[in-house]
Structure formats: structure tokens, C-alpha cells
Design a protein around this motif. Structure first.
Motif, PDB file in Angstrom:
ATOM      1  N   ILE A   1      -0.225   3.767  -6.581  1.00  0.00           N
ATOM      2  CA  ILE A   1       0.313   2.596  -5.865  1.00  0.00           C
ATOM      3  C   ILE A   1       1.833   2.529  -6.026  1.00  0.00           C
ATOM      4  N   ARG A   2       2.320   2.839  -7.217  1.00  0.00           N
ATOM      5  CA  ARG A   2       3.768   2.789  -7.462  1.00  0.00           C
ATOM      6  C   ARG A   2       4.511   3.743  -6.520  1.00  0.00           C
ATOM      7  N   LEU A   3       3.996   4.941  -6.351  1.00  0.00           N
ATOM      8  CA  LEU A   3       4.702   5.907  -5.499  1.00  0.00           C
ATOM      9  C   LEU A   3       4.691   5.467  -4.038  1.00  0.00           C
ATOM     10  N   LEU A   4       3.588   4.898  -3.568  1.00  0.00           N
ATOM     11  CA  LEU A   4       3.542   4.382  -2.192  1.00  0.00           C
ATOM     12  C   LEU A   4       4.552   3.242  -2.027  1.00  0.00           C
ATOM     13  N   ALA A   5       4.708   2.421  -3.069  1.00  0.00           N
ATOM     14  CA  ALA A   5       5.676   1.318  -3.024  1.00  0.00           C
ATOM     15  C   ALA A   5       7.109   1.854  -2.986  1.00  0.00           C
ATOM     16  N   ILE A   6       7.385   2.892  -3.772  1.00  0.00           N
ATOM     17  CA  ILE A   6       8.715   3.521  -3.758  1.00  0.00           C
ATOM     18  C   ILE A   6       8.995   4.090  -2.374  1.00  0.00           C
ATOM     19  N   GLN A   7       8.018   4.781  -1.824  1.00  0.00           N
ATOM     20  CA  GLN A   7       8.155   5.369  -0.480  1.00  0.00           C
ATOM     21  C   GLN A   7       8.468   4.287   0.562  1.00  0.00           C
ATOM     22  N   ALA A   8       7.843   3.116   0.405  1.00  0.00           N
ATOM     23  CA  ALA A   8       8.012   2.028   1.376  1.00  0.00           C
ATOM     24  C   ALA A   8       9.231   1.153   1.087  1.00  0.00           C
ATOM     25  N   GLY A   9       9.934   1.420  -0.031  1.00  0.00           N
ATOM     26  CA  GLY A   9      11.116   0.625  -0.374  1.00  0.00           C
ATOM     27  C   GLY A   9      10.795  -0.761  -0.904  1.00  0.00           C
ATOM     28  N   ILE A  10       9.629  -0.906  -1.523  1.00  0.00           N
ATOM     29  CA  ILE A  10       9.187  -2.199  -2.054  1.00  0.00           C
ATOM     30  C   ILE A  10       9.713  -2.398  -3.472  1.00  0.00           C
ATOM     31  N   GLN A  11      10.338  -3.550  -3.723  1.00  0.00           N
ATOM     32  CA  GLN A  11      10.966  -3.798  -5.028  1.00  0.00           C
ATOM     33  C   GLN A  11       9.998  -4.350  -6.073  1.00  0.00           C
ATOM     34  N   SER A  12       8.894  -4.953  -5.659  1.00  0.00           N
ATOM     35  CA  SER A  12       7.958  -5.562  -6.617  1.00  0.00           C
ATOM     36  C   SER A  12       7.478  -4.532  -7.628  1.00  0.00           C
ATOM     37  N   SER A  13       7.212  -4.994  -8.854  1.00  0.00           N
ATOM     38  CA  SER A  13       6.759  -4.060  -9.889  1.00  0.00           C
ATOM     39  C   SER A  13       5.283  -4.213 -10.231  1.00  0.00           C
ATOM     40  N   SER A  14       4.687  -5.362  -9.918  1.00  0.00           N
ATOM     41  CA  SER A  14       3.266  -5.568 -10.199  1.00  0.00           C
ATOM     42  C   SER A  14       2.406  -4.758  -9.229  1.00  0.00           C
ATOM     43  N   THR A  15       1.367  -4.109  -9.740  1.00  0.00           N
ATOM     44  CA  THR A  15       0.508  -3.272  -8.889  1.00  0.00           C
ATOM     45  C   THR A  15      -0.154  -4.096  -7.795  1.00  0.00           C
ATOM     46  N   MET A  16      -0.691  -5.257  -8.154  1.00  0.00           N
ATOM     47  CA  MET A  16      -1.337  -6.114  -7.148  1.00  0.00           C
ATOM     48  C   MET A  16      -0.336  -6.562  -6.086  1.00  0.00           C
ATOM     49  N   ASP A  17       0.888  -6.930  -6.493  1.00  0.00           N
ATOM     50  CA  ASP A  17       1.923  -7.328  -5.521  1.00  0.00           C
ATOM     51  C   ASP A  17       2.291  -6.157  -4.625  1.00  0.00           C
ATOM     52  N   ARG A  18       2.344  -4.974  -5.202  1.00  0.00           N
ATOM     53  CA  ARG A  18       2.675  -3.783  -4.405  1.00  0.00           C
ATOM     54  C   ARG A  18       1.617  -3.528  -3.331  1.00  0.00           C
ATOM     55  N   ILE A  19       0.348  -3.653  -3.704  1.00  0.00           N
ATOM     56  CA  ILE A  19      -0.731  -3.456  -2.723  1.00  0.00           C
ATOM     57  C   ILE A  19      -0.613  -4.497  -1.615  1.00  0.00           C
ATOM     58  N   ARG A  20      -0.403  -5.745  -2.018  1.00  0.00           N
ATOM     59  CA  ARG A  20      -0.288  -6.826  -1.027  1.00  0.00           C
ATOM     60  C   ARG A  20       0.871  -6.584  -0.067  1.00  0.00           C
ATOM     61  N   GLU A  21       2.022  -6.172  -0.595  1.00  0.00           N
ATOM     62  CA  GLU A  21       3.181  -5.938   0.278  1.00  0.00           C
ATOM     63  C   GLU A  21       2.996  -4.700   1.149  1.00  0.00           C
ATOM     64  N   LEU A  22       2.346  -3.674   0.621  1.00  0.00           N
ATOM     65  CA  LEU A  22       2.046  -2.492   1.454  1.00  0.00           C
ATOM     66  C   LEU A  22       1.193  -2.894   2.653  1.00  0.00           C
ATOM     67  N   LYS A  23       0.238  -3.799   2.404  1.00  0.00           N
ATOM     68  CA  LYS A  23      -0.638  -4.279   3.488  1.00  0.00           C
ATOM     69  C   LYS A  23       0.152  -5.149   4.460  1.00  0.00           C
ATOM     70  N   GLU A  24       0.903  -6.130   3.927  1.00  0.00           N
ATOM     71  CA  GLU A  24       1.622  -7.081   4.780  1.00  0.00           C
ATOM     72  C   GLU A  24       2.680  -6.408   5.643  1.00  0.00           C
ATOM     73  N   GLN A  25       3.276  -5.329   5.114  1.00  0.00           N
ATOM     74  CA  GLN A  25       4.314  -4.621   5.870  1.00  0.00           C
ATOM     75  C   GLN A  25       3.734  -3.546   6.793  1.00  0.00           C
ATOM     76  N   GLY A  26       2.415  -3.447   6.822  1.00  0.00           N
ATOM     77  CA  GLY A  26       1.767  -2.524   7.754  1.00  0.00           C
ATOM     78  C   GLY A  26       1.736  -1.075   7.312  1.00  0.00           C
ATOM     79  N   HIS A  27       1.974  -0.810   6.026  1.00  0.00           N
ATOM     80  CA  HIS A  27       1.958   0.575   5.543  1.00  0.00           C
ATOM     81  C   HIS A  27       0.536   1.078   5.297  1.00  0.00           C
ATOM     82  N   ILE A  28      -0.368   0.148   4.977  1.00  0.00           N
ATOM     83  CA  ILE A  28      -1.771   0.532   4.754  1.00  0.00           C
ATOM     84  C   ILE A  28      -2.674  -0.469   5.469  1.00  0.00           C
ATOM     85  N   PRO A  29      -3.860  -0.041   5.928  1.00  0.00           N
ATOM     86  CA  PRO A  29      -4.780  -0.980   6.577  1.00  0.00           C
ATOM     87  C   PRO A  29      -5.372  -1.975   5.585  1.00  0.00           C
ATOM     88  N   GLU A  30      -5.791  -3.111   6.097  1.00  0.00           N
ATOM     89  CA  GLU A  30      -6.312  -4.189   5.249  1.00  0.00           C
ATOM     90  C   GLU A  30      -7.546  -3.753   4.454  1.00  0.00           C
TER      91      GLU A  30
END
Length: 360
Positions: A256-285
């Protein structure tokens, strides 16, 4: 202690004037939460545990500042940030997490770099002495603010960051991924935000670096055999048990951390990273829901691992005992691990196709 609310626990910590006062509170809180964890686990319980850790660490830093002032060293000469890495950075600490921390400070026109380092090395010594008294063991990998590598001005942090990016050998990549989980626990949030921005900006400009980050990210394999059986510990006192930390939790965190880095997401919590990946359209719900469910299982089982108090320090080997692997737990674990395997495949495919697109 059982009847105390969260507000009362936090108030007791904030009002502590000595490290040993806080240690008494921590020991009592530990027993209280340990009982809860044995009977029921919830994400809210995990959030409360992390809130208490944050409060203990913040009060320790405040007391350290007061001690230095009383000893004639004055207040902090420049703005600084005390930062947590690892599970602390991700707000995923168990009751018995260790210390992974650093300190970053601004430069000064009034003081030399040597003078600043003298002050902050004294401050760090005092903070770590306090955390030691509270039962937090130091990081075995020496990722700790007493190590000058992790205690320096912002400009030196940026230089170090760029040097690691430009020479992405295994150890440097490991340090980069540690830095990706940093969180400001006390002091200047701005310093940490700038450093995170510098990190993500470099990756955006040099997407090929993701390939180096990928090999390290996939280093820890999910502990599920090809026939769907759990790969348990073979020898020693944990024989028949399961390494929940490195067999399930860390592989999911890393992916999850690497997908967040790839997407430019600053959050550090794993759950927050998943949520932001979803909200920004990087991964399906649907995928986000599966990952959150699997990660929640990993967190729950990690909180159930055995712990011990050695030399006044809370420690754990991160293993579930053989007797804890009931039929129900085994099934939950297998579901979690199957999702983890698919996650690792997804991460590899996503990074490779991203680099190919950028090349094209």
C-alpha cells in the motif's frame, strides 16, 4: 483504572510532571487495554491505543524541554519537528511498539550548526531517557534520533534524501521507505510537510526510481503455501506459531505504501492511504474494500501476539502462538493472506505499467 475514560487517561498523562509518573499510567493502561484485546478487538481500540502512545511521547518531549530549560540550556533555539517512523509514523502501534524516531530542525543565522547540534543532541538524550523509562525499547536498526543520521537540519535531510535516490542500493532504498512513513508527533509540521513534498516530487520527476522501491517492497513474502496452507514457525519457542508481523502485516503495509508513493499521497497511515487511493480513482472501490478488510484482520491478529517485559521494556516477537491458531483464526488469516498475495501482484503490475507509460 478500569473506570477511567479516554479523556481522563489523557488528562492524567498531560498533568504528569515526571517520567516515572507516566510509566505508572502506561502500565495501568496497558493492563486495561490488554484485557479488552483478549475479549474483543475493534479499529476504535487501535485508534485509542495510538492516541495514548502519541500523548505519552508528546508529554515526554515537553518535559524534556522543561528539563533543559531548568538546566540552563534555554528554550529550543529554532523550530524543530520530532518525527516518528515505522508503526508510530503510520499510527499503527501495538501496546508494545518500540522507538523509531528522528528530529529535524531549521537552520539559524544566530547559531552555528555545531551549537544547534549540541542543543538538540542534549534534548534527544533527555527525550530518549524518558521514553526508555516509559518502557519503549530503542529501534534495533538504530533508526533513532540519538543517531546523527536521523537528527539534522532540514537542508541536510534533503541532501541525504537526494543522495539515497541517486544511489538506490538496497540499504538506501530501505531508508527511503522508512522515511516515507514519517509523521510529525511534536513541533513544526511544516518541516515534515516540506520533506515529504520533496520526496514525492522527486519520484514524480524520476518515475524509474519506483522500480528500485518495488524490489525492496516485495522482499517480505506472504506466508501462505502454494496449496493454501499457513507457513508456520518450524523451530524454537514459537514452533507451530505464525509470524503475523512479517508474514502478513508488513507485506500489506509495504504494498500500500508504494502505491501511495506512486500516486503522490502524503498520508502515512495504511488505512488512510487505501481510502485516498480509492477516492482519487487510483484503485476500484471493491479492491479498496478487500484491502481494508484484510488489513483490519492483520492489525487485529498483530494486537493478539504474545508480549513480554524484559529489562522494564515492553517487547514482542510478533508471533501468534500455536495454541492461538484456532480454526476461526486460521480461516481469517488465510483470507487475509490470499488478499495480500493478490495485492502484491497488483502492486508489481501497477508499478511496471506506470514506468512503461512514463517511458513511452
Amino acid at each position: 483504572m478500569n473506570h477511567l475514560s479516554m479523556e481522563q487517561i489523557l488528562e492524567r498523562i498531560y498533568q504528569s510532571e515526571q517520567f516515572d509518573e507516566m510509566r505508572i499510567t502506561r502500565d495501568q493502561v496497558h493492563e486495561m487495554f490488554r484485557e479488552h484485546l483478549l475479549f474483543s478487538h475493534s479499529p476504535e481500540l487501535g485508534r485509542q491505543i495510538n492516541k495514548i502512545h502519541d500523548c505519552l511521547i508528546q508529554r515526554t518531549i515537553e518535559l524534556a524541554e522543561h528539563i533543559l530549560e531548568d538546566e540552563g540550556f534555554g528554550k529550543p533555539p529554532v523550530p524543530y519537528a520530532f518525527i516518528l517512523f515505522g508503526s508510530g509514523g503510520r499510527r499503527e502501534q501495538t501496546l508494545w511498539s518500540d522507538q523509531d524516531n528522528g528530529l529535524i530542525y531549521e537552520a539559524s543565522e544566530q547559531q552555528t550548526e555545531e551549537e544547534l547540534d549540541v542543543y538538540f543532541s542534549k534534548l534527544v538524550d533527555c527525550i530518549l531517557r524518558g521514553l526508555d523509562m516509559l518502557g519503549y525499547p530503542p529501534c534495533e536498526g538504530n533508526v533513532i534520533s540519538s543517531n546523527k543520521q536521523w537528527r539534522k537540519p532540514y537542508s541536510a535531510y534533503m541532501e541525504m534524501l537526494l543522495a539515497w535516490f541517486q544511489e538506490p542500493e538496497w540499504e538506501n532504498v530501505r531508508y527511503l521507505l522508512i522515511l516515507a512513513d514519517m509523521r510529525c508527533i511534536y513541533g513544526s509540521q511544516d518541516l515534515v510537510d516540506k520533506l515529504k513534498h520533496g520526496f514525492l516530487a522527486y519520484v514524480e520527476e524520476h518515475p524509474a526510481i519506483l522500480n528500485d522501491l518495488l524490489s525492496n517492497t516485495l522482499h517480505h513474502k506472504i506466508s501462505l503455501g502454494v496449496f493454501g496452507h499457513l507457513i508456520t514457525e518450524r523451530y524454537g519457542e514459537d514452533a507451530g506459531g505464525f509470524d503475523i508481523k512479517y508474514g502478513a502485516y508488513i507485506p500489506i503495509v509495504n504494498g500500500i505504501r508504494l502505491l501511495a508513493i506512486q500516486a503522490g499521497i502524503q498520508s502515512s497511515s495504511t488505512m488512510d492511504r487505501i481510502r485516498e487511493l480509492k477516492e482519487q480513482g487510483h484503485i476500484p472501490e471493491t479492491l479498496a474494500d478487500e484491502w481494508q478488510e484484510a488489513f483490519a484482520i492483520a492489525l487485529k491478529l498483530r494486537d493478539l501476539t504474545r508480549y513480554q517485559v524484559e529489562n522494564e521494556m515492553y517487547t514482542t516477537r510478533g508471533k501468534l502462538g500455536a495454541e492461538q491458531l484456532t480454526k476461526e483464526i486460521k480461516q481469517q488469516l488465510k483470507d487475509c493472506l490470499r488478499t495480500g498475495i493478490e495485492l502484491q501482484k497488483y502492486v508489481k503490475k501497477s508499478i511496471v505499467s506506470h514506468i512503461d507509460r512514463e517511458k513511452g
